[in-house]
Write a protein that holds these residues in place. Sequence first.
Motif, PDB file in Angstrom:
ATOM      1  N   ARG A  66       0.861  -1.373  -0.013  1.00 59.20           N
ATOM      2  CA  ARG A  66       0.210  -0.106  -0.117  1.00 59.20           C
ATOM      3  C   ARG A  66       0.704   1.247  -0.066  1.00 59.20           C
ATOM      4  O   ARG A  66       0.508   2.327  -0.803  1.00 59.20           O
ATOM      5  CB  ARG A  66      -1.017  -0.050   1.051  1.00 59.20           C
ATOM      6  CG  ARG A  66      -2.031   1.058   1.163  1.00 59.20           C
ATOM      7  CD  ARG A  66      -3.111   1.088   2.327  1.00 59.20           C
ATOM      8  NE  ARG A  66      -2.651   1.240   3.409  1.00 59.20           N
ATOM      9  CZ  ARG A  66      -3.238   1.264   4.616  1.00 59.20           C
ATOM     10  NH1 ARG A  66      -4.380   1.097   4.644  1.00 59.20           N
ATOM     11  NH2 ARG A  66      -2.796   1.324   6.009  1.00 59.20           N
ATOM     12  N   LEU A 109       1.958   1.815  -3.438  1.00 59.34           N
ATOM     13  CA  LEU A 109       0.753   2.244  -4.279  1.00 59.34           C
ATOM     14  C   LEU A 109       0.538   3.838  -4.077  1.00 59.34           C
ATOM     15  O   LEU A 109      -0.109   4.584  -4.955  1.00 59.34           O
ATOM     16  CB  LEU A 109      -0.406   1.368  -4.049  1.00 59.34           C
ATOM     17  CG  LEU A 109      -0.320  -0.153  -4.754  1.00 59.34           C
ATOM     18  CD1 LEU A 109      -1.528  -0.884  -4.350  1.00 59.34           C
ATOM     19  CD2 LEU A 109       0.017   0.104  -6.184  1.00 59.34           C
ATOM     20  N   SER A 110       0.319   3.964  -2.748  1.00 63.24           N
ATOM     21  CA  SER A 110       0.259   5.725  -2.312  1.00 63.24           C
ATOM     22  C   SER A 110       1.382   6.442  -2.889  1.00 63.24           C
ATOM     23  O   SER A 110       0.730   7.354  -3.507  1.00 63.24           O
ATOM     24  CB  SER A 110       0.357   5.638  -0.864  1.00 63.24           C
ATOM     25  OG  SER A 110      -0.615   4.947  -0.025  1.00 63.24           O
ATOM     26  N   LYS A 136       2.849   5.925  -5.712  1.00 61.21           N
ATOM     27  CA  LYS A 136       2.331   5.700  -7.100  1.00 61.21           C
ATOM     28  C   LYS A 136       1.376   6.776  -7.397  1.00 61.21           C
ATOM     29  O   LYS A 136       1.331   7.443  -8.809  1.00 61.21           O
ATOM     30  CB  LYS A 136       2.015   4.428  -7.514  1.00 61.21           C
ATOM     31  CG  LYS A 136       1.650   4.007  -9.027  1.00 61.21           C
ATOM     32  CD  LYS A 136       1.348   2.700  -9.374  1.00 61.21           C
ATOM     33  CE  LYS A 136       0.760   2.340 -10.839  1.00 61.21           C
ATOM     34  NZ  LYS A 136       0.314   1.157 -10.957  1.00 61.21           N
ATOM     35  N   VAL A 137       0.393   6.920  -6.578  1.00 63.33           N
ATOM     36  CA  VAL A 137      -0.688   7.973  -6.786  1.00 63.33           C
ATOM     37  C   VAL A 137       0.008   9.378  -6.956  1.00 63.33           C
ATOM     38  O   VAL A 137      -0.649  10.162  -7.963  1.00 63.33           O
ATOM     39  CB  VAL A 137      -1.727   7.870  -5.730  1.00 63.33           C
ATOM     40  CG1 VAL A 137      -2.811   9.036  -5.909  1.00 63.33           C
ATOM     41  CG2 VAL A 137      -2.695   6.542  -5.875  1.00 63.33           C
ATOM     42  N   TYR A 138       0.832   9.911  -6.338  1.00 65.98           N
ATOM     43  CA  TYR A 138       1.411  10.721  -6.256  1.00 65.98           C
ATOM     44  C   TYR A 138       2.553  11.200  -7.197  1.00 65.98           C
ATOM     45  O   TYR A 138       3.475  12.170  -6.995  1.00 65.98           O
ATOM     46  CB  TYR A 138       1.592  11.399  -4.798  1.00 65.98           C
ATOM     47  CG  TYR A 138       0.218  12.015  -3.925  1.00 65.98           C
ATOM     48  CD1 TYR A 138      -0.196  13.016  -4.471  1.00 65.98           C
ATOM     49  CD2 TYR A 138      -0.321  10.924  -3.231  1.00 65.98           C
ATOM     50  CE1 TYR A 138      -1.415  13.222  -3.909  1.00 65.98           C
ATOM     51  CE2 TYR A 138      -1.364  11.295  -2.817  1.00 65.98           C
ATOM     52  CZ  TYR A 138      -2.084  12.468  -3.004  1.00 65.98           C
ATOM     53  OH  TYR A 138      -3.270  12.786  -2.325  1.00 65.98           O
ATOM     54  N   ASP A 139       2.928   9.902  -7.698  1.00 68.16           N
ATOM     55  CA  ASP A 139       4.152  10.124  -8.656  1.00 68.16           C
ATOM     56  C   ASP A 139       5.450  10.669  -7.761  1.00 68.16           C
ATOM     57  O   ASP A 139       6.440  11.155  -8.321  1.00 68.16           O
ATOM     58  CB  ASP A 139       3.875  11.111  -9.618  1.00 68.16           C
ATOM     59  CG  ASP A 139       4.832  10.844 -10.845  1.00 68.16           C
ATOM     60  OD1 ASP A 139       5.018   9.868 -10.988  1.00 68.16           O
ATOM     61  OD2 ASP A 139       4.862  11.845 -11.641  1.00 68.16           O
ATOM     62  N   ASN A 143     -12.371  12.153  -6.193  1.00 64.30           N
ATOM     63  CA  ASN A 143     -11.741  13.127  -7.241  1.00 64.30           C
ATOM     64  C   ASN A 143     -11.338  14.514  -6.782  1.00 64.30           C
ATOM     65  O   ASN A 143     -11.105  15.408  -7.588  1.00 64.30           O
ATOM     66  CB  ASN A 143     -12.370  13.061  -8.754  1.00 64.30           C
ATOM     67  CG  ASN A 143     -11.480  13.208  -9.694  1.00 64.30           C
ATOM     68  OD1 ASN A 143     -10.361  12.650  -9.617  1.00 64.30           O
ATOM     69  ND2 ASN A 143     -11.787  13.920 -10.909  1.00 64.30           N
ATOM     70  N   PRO A 155      -7.481  12.161  -2.882  1.00 61.79           N
ATOM     71  CA  PRO A 155      -7.724  10.797  -3.237  1.00 61.79           C
ATOM     72  C   PRO A 155      -7.413   9.908  -1.663  1.00 61.79           C
ATOM     73  O   PRO A 155      -6.296   9.700  -1.305  1.00 61.79           O
ATOM     74  CB  PRO A 155      -6.709  10.088  -4.140  1.00 61.79           C
ATOM     75  CG  PRO A 155      -5.645  10.962  -4.370  1.00 61.79           C
ATOM     76  CD  PRO A 155      -6.329  12.380  -3.944  1.00 61.79           C
ATOM     77  N   ALA A 199      -5.206   6.816  -0.981  1.00 67.40           N
ATOM     78  CA  ALA A 199      -3.691   6.933  -1.020  1.00 67.40           C
ATOM     79  C   ALA A 199      -3.720   7.352   0.508  1.00 67.40           C
ATOM     80  O   ALA A 199      -4.326   8.258   0.931  1.00 67.40           O
ATOM     81  CB  ALA A 199      -3.286   7.793  -1.823  1.00 67.40           C
ATOM     82  N   ASN A 207      -3.726  14.103   3.636  1.00 67.08           N
ATOM     83  CA  ASN A 207      -5.165  13.579   3.748  1.00 67.08           C
ATOM     84  C   ASN A 207      -5.219  13.893   5.463  1.00 67.08           C
ATOM     85  O   ASN A 207      -6.346  13.927   5.945  1.00 67.08           O
ATOM     86  CB  ASN A 207      -5.227  12.305   3.731  1.00 67.08           C
ATOM     87  CG  ASN A 207      -5.031  11.735   2.304  1.00 67.08           C
ATOM     88  OD1 ASN A 207      -4.608  12.528   1.642  1.00 67.08           O
ATOM     89  ND2 ASN A 207      -5.504  10.565   2.136  1.00 67.08           N
TER      90      ASN A 207
END
Length: 305
Positions: free
Chosen positions: A60, A63-64, A66-69, A151, A154, A157, A162
Amino acid sequence: MSPAYPPFIWHNGAIKPWAEATVHVMAHALHYGSSVFEGIRCYDTPSGPAIFRLTDHMKRLRLSAKVYDIAMPYTVEQLKAASREVIRANGLRNAYLRPIAFRGLGGFGLGADCPTEVAVAAWEWGPYLGAGVLETGIDACVSSWQRPAPNTIPTGAKAGGNYLSGQLIAREARRLGFGEGIALTVDGLLSEGAGENLFLVLDGRLHTPPVRAGILPGITRDTLITLARSDGIEVIECGLPRETLYFADEVFLCGTAAEITPVRAVDGRPVGEGRPGPLTRRLQALFFGLFDGRSEDRWGWLEPA
Ligand code: PMP
């Protein structure tokens, strides 16, 4: 009084003294919230310290990022090794682990090309929402703050930014004298606690808000859904209006830090009998049983530290 910090931390590839793991004040993450992190628990089980669902947490984390590059310089295996190293270096058996990856110092502005820094800390941490709450439960309130809309930011992530939402919810609840705040979605349905997922018992069945309800799909949430179903308990993921909190026979919050924290009242209204109910207790027994050997780990969730 400042907390007692552990002697060692893993930072950018090596174990180092806690005090030496510092960042620059111009680090990107400090200004723009560009960090991703995890919370993981290590339990002292009869077969030695075990890190609960370590692989899933490190997947995870990646992947988090990855969401933010955010470029992630370490593999899941390397992050797992770092976790084991920091547990051992500090001589811990029961611990909370905090891996974090963030954009560090690398120029100015949102688009600056910043190198990723990675750290893994570990320390002893008791029940997140206070001593004794796993037995007694907490009084919760519905927050005046809603979770971010789909949207926008997210929520799937686990990013540092957050937790601005989480801080608004948690601090408002504490200020009003509650143990935790429960937030709604932008369309007024139940979402989750400031740092926990939410479960309700209605007609003997477990209900929990779905992934689209602005939640972080928690690993504890997934664990409890799996444990409940394997024990013959029906679990329903569905949109839930606010008043179901007042209709429910049982309510609890769950997460790595909060584990399974019963909720005994919401907005001053008692939940059921006003004390932890039988299904909550059953799930606590199944969950904590994984760590003291009373329930079998059929899923390979306990990973040796
Ligand atoms: N929601 C939020 C907002 C959280 O911060 C957490 C804690 N990570 C959870 C849910 C529960 O997630 P997990 O069970 O993976 O710890």
